[in-house]
Motif scaffolding. Structure first.
Motif, PDB file in Angstrom:
ATOM      1  N   LYS A   1     -10.210  10.877   7.113  1.00 57.32           N
ATOM      2  CA  LYS A   1      -9.859  10.064   5.854  1.00 57.32           C
ATOM      3  C   LYS A   1      -8.567  10.372   4.853  1.00 57.32           C
ATOM      4  O   LYS A   1      -8.428  11.148   4.731  1.00 57.32           O
ATOM      5  N   THR A   2      -7.734   9.259   4.881  1.00 58.16           N
ATOM      6  CA  THR A   2      -6.472   9.504   4.263  1.00 58.16           C
ATOM      7  C   THR A   2      -6.141   8.713   3.237  1.00 58.16           C
ATOM      8  O   THR A   2      -6.168   7.361   3.318  1.00 58.16           O
ATOM      9  N   ARG A   3      -5.708   8.933   1.980  1.00 59.73           N
ATOM     10  CA  ARG A   3      -5.268   8.151   0.862  1.00 59.73           C
ATOM     11  C   ARG A   3      -4.262   8.664   0.272  1.00 59.73           C
ATOM     12  O   ARG A   3      -3.909   9.735   0.162  1.00 59.73           O
TER      13      ARG A   3
ATOM     14  N   ILE B   1       0.993   8.221   4.378  1.00 58.50           N
ATOM     15  CA  ILE B   1      -0.576   8.051   4.780  1.00 58.50           C
ATOM     16  C   ILE B   1      -0.391   8.551   6.305  1.00 58.50           C
ATOM     17  O   ILE B   1      -1.109   9.370   6.925  1.00 58.50           O
TER      18      ILE B   1
END
Length: 113
Positions: free
Chosen positions: A41-43, A22
């Motif tokens: 936004k990172t997932r 991530i």
């Protein structure tokens, strides 16, 4: 405002912690110069069941979803930034892919409270 989704093979987590994946993708998106940190936004999503070609090989696939309006050159540079960051992880015997997808601005909704 990119949404960066890291798909990876679950066994890979023993070699690279998901938090590192991530952070790697987040940092590469930021380094592209196209976004502010607060907008990225990172997932990550791990997959137990998968096949890579004719075998079951570890993989990382990053999908970056952007609002429409970026040039092909910007999208290509972003893809290269992310791929370079994945390569820098130094993993062997792994499939690495990056996909940049556009989302239509008019049909995207967002609410932050």
């Amino acid at each position: 405002m990119p949404h960066c989704i890291v798909h990876y093979s679950r066994p890979l987590a023993s070699r690279i912690p998901p938090a590192q994946l991530i952070q790697t993708v987040y940092a590469s998106a930021l380094a592209s110069g196209l976004f502010q940190g607060k907008d990225i936004k990172t997932r990550a999503l791990a997959f137990e069941d998968y096949q890579t070609g004719e075998q079951q090989q570890d993989f990382i696939h990053v999908e970056v979803r952007l609002l429409s309006g970026r040039t092909l050159e910007q999208r290509t540079a972003l893809s290269r930034h992310v791929m370079d960051a994945l390569l820098a992880l130094g993993q062997q015997d792994i499939s690495l892919t990056v996909q940049i997808s556009e989302m239509e601005r008019d049909s995207y909704s967002k609410h932050v409270s």
